[in-house]
Design a protein around this motif. Sequence first.
Motif, mmCIF file in Angstrom:
data_model
loop_
_atom_site.group_PDB
_atom_site.id
_atom_site.type_symbol
_atom_site.label_atom_id
_atom_site.label_comp_id
_atom_site.label_asym_id
_atom_site.label_seq_id
_atom_site.Cartn_x
_atom_site.Cartn_y
_atom_site.Cartn_z
ATOM 1 N N TYR A 1 0.855 -1.186 0.000
ATOM 2 C CA TYR A 1 0.000 0.000 0.000
ATOM 3 C C TYR A 1 0.894 1.239 0.000
ATOM 4 C CZ TYR A 1 -3.842 -3.110 0.964
ATOM 5 O OH TYR A 1 -4.770 -4.120 0.876
ATOM 6 N N GLU A 2 0.458 2.260 -0.712
ATOM 7 C CA GLU A 2 1.234 3.493 -0.821
ATOM 8 C C GLU A 2 1.145 4.348 0.448
ATOM 9 O OE1 GLU A 2 1.865 6.812 -4.301
ATOM 10 O OE2 GLU A 2 -0.124 5.929 -4.053
ATOM 11 N N LYS A 3 -0.050 4.348 1.063
ATOM 12 C CA LYS A 3 -0.268 5.133 2.280
ATOM 13 C C LYS A 3 -0.971 4.262 3.309
ATOM 14 C CE LYS A 3 -0.754 9.499 -0.144
ATOM 15 N NZ LYS A 3 -1.560 10.663 -0.421
ATOM 16 N N ILE A 4 -0.571 4.443 4.563
ATOM 17 C CA ILE A 4 -1.240 3.723 5.655
ATOM 18 C C ILE A 4 -1.441 4.654 6.849
ATOM 19 C CG2 ILE A 4 -0.341 1.455 4.981
ATOM 20 C CD1 ILE A 4 1.626 1.696 7.382
ATOM 21 N N THR A 5 -2.428 4.323 7.646
ATOM 22 C CA THR A 5 -2.598 4.957 8.954
ATOM 23 C C THR A 5 -2.375 3.856 9.981
ATOM 24 O OG1 THR A 5 -4.200 6.523 8.076
ATOM 25 C CG2 THR A 5 -4.166 6.233 10.464
ATOM 26 N N LEU A 6 -1.577 4.173 10.974
ATOM 27 C CA LEU A 6 -1.137 3.182 11.942
ATOM 28 C C LEU A 6 -1.469 3.644 13.361
ATOM 29 C CD1 LEU A 6 0.692 0.552 12.088
ATOM 30 C CD2 LEU A 6 2.556 2.110 12.611
ATOM 31 N N HIS A 7 -2.080 2.752 14.133
ATOM 32 C CA HIS A 7 -2.249 2.972 15.569
ATOM 33 C C HIS A 7 -1.238 2.058 16.249
ATOM 34 C CE1 HIS A 7 -5.675 5.517 15.199
ATOM 35 N NE2 HIS A 7 -6.474 4.576 14.727
ATOM 36 N N TYR A 8 -0.545 2.586 17.238
ATOM 37 C CA TYR A 8 0.468 1.801 17.948
ATOM 38 C C TYR A 8 0.712 2.421 19.317
ATOM 39 C CZ TYR A 8 3.848 5.505 16.808
ATOM 40 O OH TYR A 8 4.507 6.699 16.700
ATOM 41 N N GLN A 9 1.598 1.803 20.076
ATOM 42 C CA GLN A 9 1.991 2.334 21.372
ATOM 43 C C GLN A 9 3.492 2.592 21.366
ATOM 44 O OE1 GLN A 9 -0.111 -1.135 23.094
ATOM 45 N NE2 GLN A 9 -0.599 0.260 24.780
#
Length: 174
Positions: free
Chosen positions: A108-116
């Motif tokens: 994927y060219e763009k991603i949104t990531l949730h993390y700690q």
Amino acid sequence: MQLTIVEYPDKRLKNKSKEIKNFDAELHKLLDAMHPFMIETNGIGLAAIQVNYPIRALILNIPNEDGEQPPENLLEVINPVITAKSGETSYQEGCLSVPKFYEDVTRYEKITLHYQDRYGNTKTLEADDLLAIALQHEIDHLEGILFIDHLSYSRRKKFEKEYKRMLKERKQKK
């Protein structure tokens, strides 16, 4: 802390990493050891599973325009979850766990990531270009997936043949 890279075809690389619940001194010690080790081994990303810690932790340090990886650009990602993805891009990837082999992989060219972070604080990151590619590559490691698993059947067979030849040559040199 002495770290070594777990190399393909080691079965440990196929294991799914476990969620981190304790953001303690042990985790910090591992993260602190992973960064210089990744730099020494010429990596831009390293998942904990690659150094035999099957936990959902990874680090990234994307080189700047000068090819340097300053410590302030280090990204420590714990328990990542991709929540959005768009576009498509192809990039020639390599991997510390699959040395001396590079192949084009579609991501994927763009991603949104949730993390700690290392303290357990929740973060959100929108990534594109090499950062998005590297994050997807390292998150794959946490799922027991290697970049070669994304190859077509014929490219995978070619890889297997070349890799066996390389391992044989390495043994003969010892």
